[in-house]
Design an enzyme around this catalytic site. Structure first.
Site, PDB file in Angstrom:
ATOM      1  N   HIS A  14       0.834  -1.194   0.000  1.00  0.00           N
ATOM      2  CA  HIS A  14       0.000   0.000   0.000  1.00  0.00           C
ATOM      3  C   HIS A  14       0.876   1.254   0.000  1.00  0.00           C
ATOM      4  O   HIS A  14       2.065   1.196   0.332  1.00  0.00           O
ATOM      5  CB  HIS A  14      -0.891   0.033   1.243  1.00  0.00           C
ATOM      6  CG  HIS A  14      -1.611  -1.244   1.513  1.00  0.00           C
ATOM      7  ND1 HIS A  14      -2.787  -1.588   0.896  1.00  0.00           N
ATOM      8  CD2 HIS A  14      -1.316  -2.281   2.345  1.00  0.00           C
ATOM      9  CE1 HIS A  14      -3.191  -2.774   1.321  1.00  0.00           C
ATOM     10  NE2 HIS A  14      -2.310  -3.213   2.207  1.00  0.00           N
ATOM     11  N   ARG A 106     -10.810  -4.067  -5.415  1.00  0.00           N
ATOM     12  CA  ARG A 106     -10.813  -4.777  -4.141  1.00  0.00           C
ATOM     13  C   ARG A 106     -12.069  -4.454  -3.343  1.00  0.00           C
ATOM     14  O   ARG A 106     -12.515  -3.302  -3.307  1.00  0.00           O
ATOM     15  CB  ARG A 106      -9.584  -4.373  -3.323  1.00  0.00           C
ATOM     16  CG  ARG A 106      -9.358  -5.233  -2.073  1.00  0.00           C
ATOM     17  CD  ARG A 106      -8.326  -4.615  -1.159  1.00  0.00           C
ATOM     18  NE  ARG A 106      -7.710  -5.604  -0.273  1.00  0.00           N
ATOM     19  CZ  ARG A 106      -7.091  -5.287   0.869  1.00  0.00           C
ATOM     20  NH1 ARG A 106      -7.014  -4.036   1.262  1.00  0.00           N
ATOM     21  NH2 ARG A 106      -6.540  -6.232   1.608  1.00  0.00           N
ATOM     22  N   HIS A 163      -4.435 -12.759   1.561  1.00  0.00           N
ATOM     23  CA  HIS A 163      -3.871 -13.247   2.829  1.00  0.00           C
ATOM     24  C   HIS A 163      -4.353 -14.654   3.205  1.00  0.00           C
ATOM     25  O   HIS A 163      -4.685 -14.924   4.367  1.00  0.00           O
ATOM     26  CB  HIS A 163      -4.191 -12.266   3.959  1.00  0.00           C
ATOM     27  CG  HIS A 163      -3.784 -10.843   3.682  1.00  0.00           C
ATOM     28  ND1 HIS A 163      -2.625 -10.519   3.002  1.00  0.00           N
ATOM     29  CD2 HIS A 163      -4.391  -9.662   4.000  1.00  0.00           C
ATOM     30  CE1 HIS A 163      -2.528  -9.209   2.911  1.00  0.00           C
ATOM     31  NE2 HIS A 163      -3.588  -8.665   3.493  1.00  0.00           N
ATOM     32  N   ASP A 230       2.697  -6.920   2.116  1.00  0.00           N
ATOM     33  CA  ASP A 230       1.657  -6.173   2.830  1.00  0.00           C
ATOM     34  C   ASP A 230       2.195  -4.907   3.495  1.00  0.00           C
ATOM     35  O   ASP A 230       1.587  -4.381   4.421  1.00  0.00           O
ATOM     36  CB  ASP A 230       0.964  -7.072   3.865  1.00  0.00           C
ATOM     37  CG  ASP A 230      -0.359  -6.502   4.366  1.00  0.00           C
ATOM     38  OD1 ASP A 230      -0.990  -5.720   3.631  1.00  0.00           O
ATOM     39  OD2 ASP A 230      -0.749  -6.830   5.504  1.00  0.00           O
ATOM     40  N   ASN A 235      -3.097  -1.805  10.362  1.00  0.00           N
ATOM     41  CA  ASN A 235      -3.990  -2.459  11.335  1.00  0.00           C
ATOM     42  C   ASN A 235      -3.424  -3.792  11.821  1.00  0.00           C
ATOM     43  O   ASN A 235      -4.161  -4.764  11.997  1.00  0.00           O
ATOM     44  CB  ASN A 235      -5.378  -2.680  10.718  1.00  0.00           C
ATOM     45  CG  ASN A 235      -6.029  -1.382  10.293  1.00  0.00           C
ATOM     46  OD1 ASN A 235      -6.219  -0.475  11.099  1.00  0.00           O
ATOM     47  ND2 ASN A 235      -6.354  -1.273   9.013  1.00  0.00           N
TER      48      ASN A 235
END
Length: 275
Positions: A14, A106, A163, A230, A235
């Site tokens: 990201h 997504r 994931h 990732d 989070n």
């Protein structure tokens, strides 16, 4: 340092901000404490030997895909992106994003990431993604796969599961959620990202309890698996993974040269159309 093959791809990461240029959405389900701009991503990928990359739009920016678009524009040959979009997005915007290097949309089915789009609406959008050669990407808790499995099988475009379906490593390979994922993968329409071992693990690095899940998927579906780190791990409930260690663990997932080439180069080339 593991030497990755030429054209190796980080297929899940990201960019956040910088907020002075790319504001976070007013209704964002989370706002990062620190920005993670494209320059930091480029530096990390370059150091690790990851030539290619797929930037996945983050919920913190909502439907404004500008930060991801900007990252791809800086490296248009080697970077691609996945958008967050409303299911009723116009075809003109889809075509514009396609020209900018986007290759899919997504949808989140994680409670902490806001409201969920009905699967019927997602599949209606998928019929409009098909002419572009795009795919759906789904991020959800294990129960999501079971609840939506039959509907997802009707998708006219490939479906990428993030994931490893967020399985709980402590429950083992025979848990219903992972069996469901394996059954979906057997249908041929589905792909899976061998990312998130750090999120699945209950023992911590080097995630020996989660590695068997990645190997099982690699062993059975080597032509439809992808790898990503990732970054910057939004989070994340546990310790943030060491990026070098995540790369070293790739050879535990794909120990043979031909498997490594599939995972890191050939599969992402086919799905994201680099070059």
């Amino acid at each position: 340092m593991v030497k990755l093959p030429a054209g190796a791809c980080n297929a899940h990461c990201h960019v956040f901000g910088p907020r002075e240029r790319f504001a976070y959405a007013p209704d964002a389900p989370f706002v990062p404490q620190h920005d993670a701009p494209k320059e930091a991503l480029f530096a990390l990928n370059d150091r690790l030997g990851l030539q290619r990359c797929v930037v996945v739009q983050s919920a913190c920016h909502g439907f404004d895909n500008s930060a991801a678009e900007d990252a791809v524009a800086a490296r248009p040959q080697d970077y691609r992106a996945i958008a967050l979009l409303p299911a009723d997005v116009g075809n003109g915007e889809l075509r514009r994003l396609d020209a900018c290097g986007f290759r899919g949309v997504r949808f989140n089915f994680m409670g902490h990431l806001g409201s969920q789009v009905p699967v019927a609406d997602i599949l209606a959008l998928a019929t409009r993604l098909e002419p572009l050669g795009w795919h759906l990407q789904l991020h959800g808790a294990p129960a999501m796969l079971g609840a939506q499995a039959q509907a997802l099988r009707e998708s006219p475009v490939p479906v990428v599961i993030d994931h490893m379906g967020r399985a709980d490593a402590a429950l083992g390979l025979n848990q219903p959620a992972f069996r469901q994922l394996m059954q979906l993968m057997a249908g041929g329409r589905f792909w899976v990202k061998l990312s998130g071992m750090d999120r699945m693990s209950r023992t911590g690095a080097p995630y020996v309890d989660a590695q068997p899940f990645a190997r099982a998927l690699m062993d059975s579906f080597a032509d439809r698996v992808l790898w990503g780190n990732d970054w910057p791990h939004p989070n994340h409930a546990g310790p943030i993974p060491d990026e070098d260690e995540l790369v070293r663990l790739i050879v535990q997932i794909a120990p043979a040269a031909d498997l490594l080439e599939l995972l890191m180069v050939q599969n992402p080339q086919r799905l994201y159309r680099f070059g």
